[in-house]
Design a protein around this motif. Structure first.
Motif, PDB file in Angstrom:
ATOM      1  N   UNK A  59       0.434   3.947  -8.504  1.00  0.00           N
ATOM      2  CA  UNK A  59      -0.310   4.338  -9.702  1.00  0.00           C
ATOM      3  C   UNK A  59      -1.800   4.443  -9.430  1.00  0.00           C
ATOM      4  N   UNK A  60      -2.284   3.742  -8.365  1.00  0.00           N
ATOM      5  CA  UNK A  60      -3.720   3.749  -8.063  1.00  0.00           C
ATOM      6  C   UNK A  60      -4.193   5.108  -7.571  1.00  0.00           C
ATOM      7  N   UNK A  61      -3.261   5.986  -7.173  1.00  0.00           N
ATOM      8  CA  UNK A  61      -3.624   7.373  -6.863  1.00  0.00           C
ATOM      9  C   UNK A  61      -2.767   8.320  -7.686  1.00  0.00           C
ATOM     10  N   UNK A  62      -1.452   8.295  -7.450  1.00  0.00           N
ATOM     11  CA  UNK A  62      -0.566   9.230  -8.143  1.00  0.00           C
ATOM     12  C   UNK A  62      -0.664   9.079  -9.654  1.00  0.00           C
ATOM     13  N   UNK A  63      -0.706   7.838 -10.128  1.00  0.00           N
ATOM     14  CA  UNK A  63      -0.748   7.605 -11.566  1.00  0.00           C
ATOM     15  C   UNK A  63      -2.008   8.138 -12.214  1.00  0.00           C
ATOM     16  N   UNK A  64      -3.164   7.789 -11.657  1.00  0.00           N
ATOM     17  CA  UNK A  64      -4.425   8.213 -12.265  1.00  0.00           C
ATOM     18  C   UNK A  64      -4.680   9.707 -12.034  1.00  0.00           C
ATOM     19  N   UNK A  65      -4.176  10.255 -10.935  1.00  0.00           N
ATOM     20  CA  UNK A  65      -4.326  11.685 -10.695  1.00  0.00           C
ATOM     21  C   UNK A  65      -3.611  12.502 -11.766  1.00  0.00           C
ATOM     22  N   UNK A  85      -5.918  -4.017  -8.035  1.00  0.00           N
ATOM     23  CA  UNK A  85      -5.669  -2.810  -7.273  1.00  0.00           C
ATOM     24  C   UNK A  85      -6.953  -2.101  -6.897  1.00  0.00           C
ATOM     25  N   UNK A  86      -6.871  -1.288  -5.857  1.00  0.00           N
ATOM     26  CA  UNK A  86      -7.976  -0.438  -5.411  1.00  0.00           C
ATOM     27  C   UNK A  86      -7.400   0.951  -5.175  1.00  0.00           C
ATOM     28  N   UNK A  87      -8.092   1.962  -5.689  1.00  0.00           N
ATOM     29  CA  UNK A  87      -7.618   3.326  -5.553  1.00  0.00           C
ATOM     30  C   UNK A  87      -8.407   4.125  -4.538  1.00  0.00           C
ATOM     31  N   UNK A 126      -8.224   6.101  12.581  1.00  0.00           N
ATOM     32  CA  UNK A 126      -8.102   6.162  11.127  1.00  0.00           C
ATOM     33  C   UNK A 126      -7.150   5.078  10.626  1.00  0.00           C
ATOM     34  N   UNK A 127      -7.610   4.317   9.640  1.00  0.00           N
ATOM     35  CA  UNK A 127      -6.751   3.386   8.906  1.00  0.00           C
ATOM     36  C   UNK A 127      -6.673   3.914   7.475  1.00  0.00           C
ATOM     37  N   UNK A 128      -5.586   4.616   7.127  1.00  0.00           N
ATOM     38  CA  UNK A 128      -5.501   5.212   5.789  1.00  0.00           C
ATOM     39  C   UNK A 128      -5.139   4.177   4.720  1.00  0.00           C
ATOM     40  N   UNK A 129      -4.885   4.701   3.521  1.00  0.00           N
ATOM     41  CA  UNK A 129      -4.380   3.870   2.439  1.00  0.00           C
ATOM     42  C   UNK A 129      -5.334   3.720   1.279  1.00  0.00           C
ATOM     43  N   UNK A 130      -4.994   4.373   0.134  1.00  0.00           N
ATOM     44  CA  UNK A 130      -5.820   4.205  -1.068  1.00  0.00           C
ATOM     45  C   UNK A 130      -4.955   3.957  -2.303  1.00  0.00           C
ATOM     46  N   UNK A 131      -3.796   3.365  -2.092  1.00  0.00           N
ATOM     47  CA  UNK A 131      -2.942   2.910  -3.187  1.00  0.00           C
ATOM     48  C   UNK A 131      -2.652   1.428  -2.933  1.00  0.00           C
ATOM     49  N   UNK A 150       0.854  -1.187   0.000  1.00  0.00           N
ATOM     50  CA  UNK A 150       0.000   0.000   0.000  1.00  0.00           C
ATOM     51  C   UNK A 150       0.885   1.231   0.000  1.00  0.00           C
ATOM     52  N   UNK A 151       0.675   2.105  -0.978  1.00  0.00           N
ATOM     53  CA  UNK A 151       1.446   3.324  -1.052  1.00  0.00           C
ATOM     54  C   UNK A 151       1.051   4.322   0.027  1.00  0.00           C
ATOM     55  N   UNK A 152       1.984   5.200   0.360  1.00  0.00           N
ATOM     56  CA  UNK A 152       1.753   6.283   1.316  1.00  0.00           C
ATOM     57  C   UNK A 152       1.599   7.574   0.515  1.00  0.00           C
ATOM     58  N   UNK A 153       0.389   8.096   0.494  1.00  0.00           N
ATOM     59  CA  UNK A 153       0.059   9.308  -0.261  1.00  0.00           C
ATOM     60  C   UNK A 153       0.134  10.530   0.654  1.00  0.00           C
ATOM     61  N   UNK A 154       0.426  11.697   0.073  1.00  0.00           N
ATOM     62  CA  UNK A 154       0.428  12.933   0.861  1.00  0.00           C
ATOM     63  C   UNK A 154      -0.936  13.162   1.511  1.00  0.00           C
ATOM     64  N   UNK A 155      -1.997  12.716   0.839  1.00  0.00           N
ATOM     65  CA  UNK A 155      -3.334  12.835   1.419  1.00  0.00           C
ATOM     66  C   UNK A 155      -3.443  12.035   2.710  1.00  0.00           C
TER      67      UNK A 155
END
Length: 351
Positions: A156-162, A86-88, A59-64, A38-43
């Protein structure tokens, strides 16, 4: 219910701790995903630290999220056990409005359901990818091509598609002159996507230390925003500027870089409202815009495109115990270029 290991934070400034969470039973159209990375996003950092919007704790984050299907509901048709998926940023939407039907689920008229820090259609809080497993309706799951390693595909599930979504929407290609503001978690992927679309971009960044990396990933040029010559030499040079900067900029200065009918697209979320002199828009008929992530169909298109062009994120894989340290480094801009959690280390603290 399935109980799985996870990492959560109890409030702004609170450290991440090992915990367990419950995942719902697999429904007819659901898939159960064993999360590998799971990627670590700035969000994630901003949400966990209460820096914008409303955060519900724990809070359990993570959307990559990148992993493998381990179970599928009786009505699932798109995925099978063993598939790499994958799940974004979202796990549901109304599915009925005109935007959803057009594949624009992020703009759902009743609001999409975020992968974490939201409430699902079942009334339960959504919990993200800093966990061992997740259950998601197959309509909000995408297939990760075999040629993309899971750990470098996760961002890519967040940064890539963004990045992919605005570049495609504003038709980045051989006839477009493109600039990307910021060469970080989003920008480094966006440079490679723009180059593969036929529009090698100019990167506008704060410091010179990432210039070689930007050129290696496909940039045409690399300029420092603190150098006044950047803005005089590049006046009117671009048709499209995509800004990843999560900070307030001198927007008038950046708008002056746009040619006739040029567009400045803001992806970052500044802490203060944007202020622009309207004459900066009137002259050269310029536009300012913003965008969310792309829909599910476009996300799959992006993954297939990245596989075709051998594009993935540059990552530093971390142990689950290093999340707090990673958050501090993301906030300081000290990462090249994305942290990714090895979810196999999620079970317990090392101490």
């Amino acid at each position: 219910m399935t109980t799985v290991n996870a990492r959560s934070t109890a409030g702004p400034g609170e450290p991440f701790k090992a915990t367990t969470i419950d995942r719902r039973d697999v429904g007819p159209t659901d898939v159960l995903i064993d999360i590998a990375y799971c990627g670590v996003c700035h969000t994630d950092v901003s949400r966990a630290r209460g820096e914008f919007g409303t955060t519900t704790y724990p809070l359990v984050p993570g959307h990559e999220i990148a992993g493998v299907v381990s179970a599928a509901g009786s009505e699932v048709t798109r995925f099978s056990v063993g598939d790499r998926v994958g799940v974004g940023c979202m796990v549901d939407s109304c599915r009925e409005c005109d935007y959803c039907r057009a594949g624009l689920e992020p703009y759902c008229r009743t609001g999409h359901v975020r992968t974490y820090n939201d409430t699902g259609r079942d009334g339960q809080p959504t919990l993200g990818g800093y966990s061992e497993k997740i259950v998601v309706d197959e309509a909000y799951v995408v297939r990760i091509p075999d040629s993309l390693p899971l750990h470098t595909a996760a961002p890519l599930l967040c940064a890539g598609i963004t990045m992919y979504s605005p570049l495609r929407h504003w038709k980045a290609g051989p006839d477009k002159r493109v600039a990307i503001v910021g060469f970080g978690g989003l920008g480094h992927v966006g440079v490679s996507i723009a180059a593969a679309l036929g529009a090698p971009p100019t990167v506008l960044d704060l410091t010179p230390d990432r210039g070689d990396d930007a050129l290696r990933r496909g940039a045409r040029d690399y300029r420092i925003t603190g150098d006044p010559r950047t803005f005089t030499e590049l006046a009117g040079a671009f048709d499209l500027i995509v800004s990843t900067a999560p900070a307030n900029l001198d927007y008038e200065a950046f708008l002056e870089l746009l040619a006739l009918d040029g567009t400045f697209v803001n992806l970052g979320v500044p802490k203060k409202p944007i202020s622009v002199d309207v004459f900066s828009l009137l002259y050269n008929r310029r536009s300012m815009a913003g965008t969310l992530v792309g829909g599910i169909r476009e996300t799959q298109e992006m993954l297939d495109f990245c596989a075709e062009h051998a594009i993935s994120a540059e990552v530093e894989v971390i142990h689950a115990d290093q999340i707090d340290e990673a958050f501090d480094r993301v906030a300081a801009g000290d990462v090249r270029y994305r942290f990714v959690i090895d979810v196999g280390t999620m079970a317990a603290d090392r101490q």
